[in-house]
Design an enzyme around this catalytic site. Structure first.
Site, PDB file in Angstrom:
ATOM      1  N   GLU A   1       6.009 -27.198  57.369  1.00  0.00           N
ATOM      2  CA  GLU A   1       4.850 -26.605  56.688  1.00  0.00           C
ATOM      3  C   GLU A   1       4.723 -27.217  55.289  1.00  0.00           C
ATOM      4  OE1 GLU A   1       3.568 -22.191  55.129  1.00  0.00           O
ATOM      5  OE2 GLU A   1       5.315 -22.406  56.413  1.00  0.00           O
ATOM      6  N   LEU A   2       3.563 -27.722  54.936  1.00  0.00           N
ATOM      7  CA  LEU A   2       3.381 -28.417  53.662  1.00  0.00           C
ATOM      8  C   LEU A   2       3.755 -27.512  52.475  1.00  0.00           C
ATOM      9  CD1 LEU A   2       2.295 -30.964  52.142  1.00  0.00           C
ATOM     10  CD2 LEU A   2       0.097 -29.756  52.025  1.00  0.00           C
TER      11      LEU A   2
ATOM     12  N   HIS B   1       7.870 -29.318  43.793  1.00  0.00           N
ATOM     13  CA  HIS B   1       6.426 -29.100  43.807  1.00  0.00           C
ATOM     14  C   HIS B   1       6.032 -28.442  42.476  1.00  0.00           C
ATOM     15  CE1 HIS B   1       2.490 -28.611  45.490  1.00  0.00           C
ATOM     16  NE2 HIS B   1       2.474 -27.360  45.069  1.00  0.00           N
TER      17      HIS B   1
ATOM     18  N   GLU C   1      10.773 -29.465  35.401  1.00  0.00           N
ATOM     19  CA  GLU C   1      11.106 -30.189  36.637  1.00  0.00           C
ATOM     20  C   GLU C   1      12.362 -31.023  36.432  1.00  0.00           C
ATOM     21  OE1 GLU C   1       7.984 -32.320  38.690  1.00  0.00           O
ATOM     22  OE2 GLU C   1       6.435 -31.080  37.795  1.00  0.00           O
TER      23      GLU C   1
ATOM     24  N   THR D   1      10.283 -28.302  55.277  1.00  0.00           N
ATOM     25  CA  THR D   1      10.112 -27.982  56.699  1.00  0.00           C
ATOM     26  C   THR D   1       8.769 -28.569  57.126  1.00  0.00           C
ATOM     27  OG1 THR D   1       8.977 -25.927  56.218  1.00  0.00           O
ATOM     28  CG2 THR D   1      11.381 -25.796  56.470  1.00  0.00           C
TER      29      THR D   1
ATOM     30  N   ARG E   1       1.145 -42.877  61.290  1.00  0.00           N
ATOM     31  CA  ARG E   1       2.141 -42.140  60.511  1.00  0.00           C
ATOM     32  C   ARG E   1       3.505 -42.195  61.203  1.00  0.00           C
ATOM     33  NH1 ARG E   1       0.764 -38.907  56.254  1.00  0.00           N
ATOM     34  NH2 ARG E   1      -1.467 -38.788  56.327  1.00  0.00           N
TER      35      ARG E   1
ATOM     36  N   SER F   1       9.571 -40.177  37.045  1.00  0.00           N
ATOM     37  CA  SER F   1      10.288 -39.482  35.959  1.00  0.00           C
ATOM     38  C   SER F   1      11.305 -38.478  36.514  1.00  0.00           C
ATOM     39  CB  SER F   1       9.315 -38.804  34.995  1.00  0.00           C
ATOM     40  OG  SER F   1       8.744 -37.653  35.562  1.00  0.00           O
ATOM     41  N   ASN F   2      11.000 -37.851  37.649  1.00  0.00           N
ATOM     42  CA  ASN F   2      12.001 -36.960  38.258  1.00  0.00           C
ATOM     43  C   ASN F   2      13.206 -37.765  38.739  1.00  0.00           C
ATOM     44  OD1 ASN F   2      11.373 -33.945  38.517  1.00  0.00           O
ATOM     45  ND2 ASN F   2       9.394 -34.918  38.893  1.00  0.00           N
TER      46      ASN F   2
ATOM     47  N   LEU G   1       4.968 -36.091  55.780  1.00  0.00           N
ATOM     48  CA  LEU G   1       5.928 -36.605  56.765  1.00  0.00           C
ATOM     49  C   LEU G   1       5.679 -35.947  58.122  1.00  0.00           C
ATOM     50  CD1 LEU G   1       8.906 -36.497  54.286  1.00  0.00           C
ATOM     51  CD2 LEU G   1       7.941 -38.582  55.311  1.00  0.00           C
TER      52      LEU G   1
HETATM   53  C1  GRF Z   1       5.831 -34.307  39.836  1.00  0.00           C
HETATM   54  O1  GRF Z   1       4.929 -33.485  39.147  1.00  0.00           O
HETATM   55  C2  GRF Z   1       6.351 -33.601  41.060  1.00  0.00           C
HETATM   56  O2  GRF Z   1       6.450 -32.224  40.912  1.00  0.00           O
HETATM   57  C3  GRF Z   1       5.308 -33.934  42.093  1.00  0.00           C
HETATM   58  O3  GRF Z   1       4.934 -35.260  41.805  1.00  0.00           O
HETATM   59  C4  GRF Z   1       5.150 -35.531  40.428  1.00  0.00           C
HETATM   60  C5  GRF Z   1       6.015 -36.747  40.363  1.00  0.00           C
HETATM   61  O4  GRF Z   1       6.203 -37.209  39.051  1.00  0.00           O
HETATM   62  N1  GRF Z   1       5.836 -33.748  43.417  1.00  0.00           N
HETATM   63  P1  GRF Z   1       7.291 -38.327  38.745  1.00  0.00           P
HETATM   64  O5  GRF Z   1       6.902 -39.552  39.560  1.00  0.00           O
HETATM   65  O6  GRF Z   1       8.617 -37.795  39.142  1.00  0.00           O
HETATM   66  O7  GRF Z   1       7.173 -38.599  37.285  1.00  0.00           O
END
Ligand code: GRF
Length: 215
Positions: free
Chosen positions: A144-145, A110, A175, A142, A66, A14-15, A94
Site C-alpha cells: 500500500e503506497l 515520507h 528527516e 508494504t 515496471r 540529503s537523507n 515498486l
Molecule cells: C524527502 O523529503 C523524503 O521524505 C522524500 O523525498 C525527499 C528526498 O530528499 N521521500 P533527499 O533526496 O533525501 O534530499
C-alpha cells in the site's frame, strides 16, 4: 558494523547523506554497500562516489514495464544480500513482487505525519488544510503506497508565513535525524513485526510510529 544497507534514490540524496554520516560515525551499526539510482545525474550518486561507495544506475526509462525494471533492481540488490533496503527519495512505485521479496527489510521515509497525506505534495496539502503541525514518518514498505507500518515519526510546527518550501526545509531537518535512528533500530534487531504488529524492544509501537523527541 557488518550489517549491509543498500540505498535507492532518485535525487539530491540529503537523507542518504545523513545516513552515510551516521554510518561513518558508528551510530548506525552497519554500512552502506550500494547506492542505486533510477535517474542519471541524481546528486546522491555523486555523494556515493565521493565516499567510494559502489553505485549503480538502473534507468527506468530503458524498461518497457515496471516488472522488468523491478526484476533488474532486485537482481542487483540480491547480489549484495542487504540486511536493509532504504528508500531515500526514490520516486518509483515498486511492484508487489518486489515489495514481497524484500518484505521486512524495506524502509521508506515520507514527509508527512502518516497516515495523513500519503503520496505527493504533502507540505502544500498540510498548509491548505490549516494544520498546526507537519512532520515526517519512517515506515516499513508494504504493497500500500506510504501505508506500511510506521516506525518513527517526528513533528514540527507550521509557522505563520510558511510556504511549502519553508515547511519542507523544516521537515527535512527532522528527516535527517529520524531516518538514521530508525535504521539503527532495525539493524540492531530492536524492531520485530509479529502477527501484523510492530514492536520496539518488545513494546507495541503506536499506529503512527514511535514519537521522536529531539535532543
Ligand atoms: C524527502 O523529503 C523524503 O521524505 C522524500 O523525498 C525527499 C528526498 O530528499 N521521500 P533527499 O533526496 O533525501 O534530499
Amino acid at each position: 558494523m557488518n550489517k549491509r544497507i543498500a540505498v535507492l534514490l532518485s535525487g539530491r540524496g540529503s537523507n542518504f547523506q545523513s545516513i552515510l554520516a551516521a554510518s561513518q560515525s558508528g551510530a548506525l551499526g552497519g554500512h552502506i554497500g550500494l547506492v542505486i539510482s533510477n535517474r542519471p545525474g541524481a546528486g546522491g550518486l555523486d555523494i556515493a562516489q565521493e565516499a567510494a561507495i559502489q553505485t549503480a544506475l538502473i534507468d527506468h526509462q530503458s524498461y518497457a514495464t515496471r516488472e522488468a525494471f523491478d526484476a533488474d533492481l532486485a537482481g542487483v540488490l540480491d547480489s549484495q544480500s542487504p540486511d536493509l533496503v532504504v528508500l531515500a527519495g526514490f520516486m518509483r512505485i515498486l511492484t508487489p513482487g518486489f515489495v514481497s521479496r524484500f518484505a521486512g527489510r524495506l524502509m521508506n521515509i515520507h514527509p508527512s505525519l502518516l497516515p495523513l497525506y500519503p503520496g505527493l505534495h504533502t507540505h502544500q496539502r498540510a498548509l491548505d488544510a490549516g494544520d498546526t503541525h507537519a512532520g515526517a514518518t519512517v515506515h516499513y514498505v508494504t504493497g500500500e503506497l506510504d501505508g506500511g507500518p510506521p516506525v518513527l515519526q517526528a513533528k514540527v510546527p507550521i509557522l505563520s508565513g510558511d510556504d511549502a518550501e519553508a515547511l519542507a526545509a523544516r521537515v527535512l531537518q527532522v528527516e535527517h535525524q529520524i531516518y538514521p535512528a530508525a535504521i539503527s533500530w532495525h539493524l540492531s534487531g530492536r524492531l520485530q513485526f509479529v502477527h501484523g504488529r510492530l514492536y520496539l524492544d518488545d513494546e507495541l509501537v503506536p499506529p503512527t510510529g514511535q514519537q521522536w523527541e529531539s535532543s
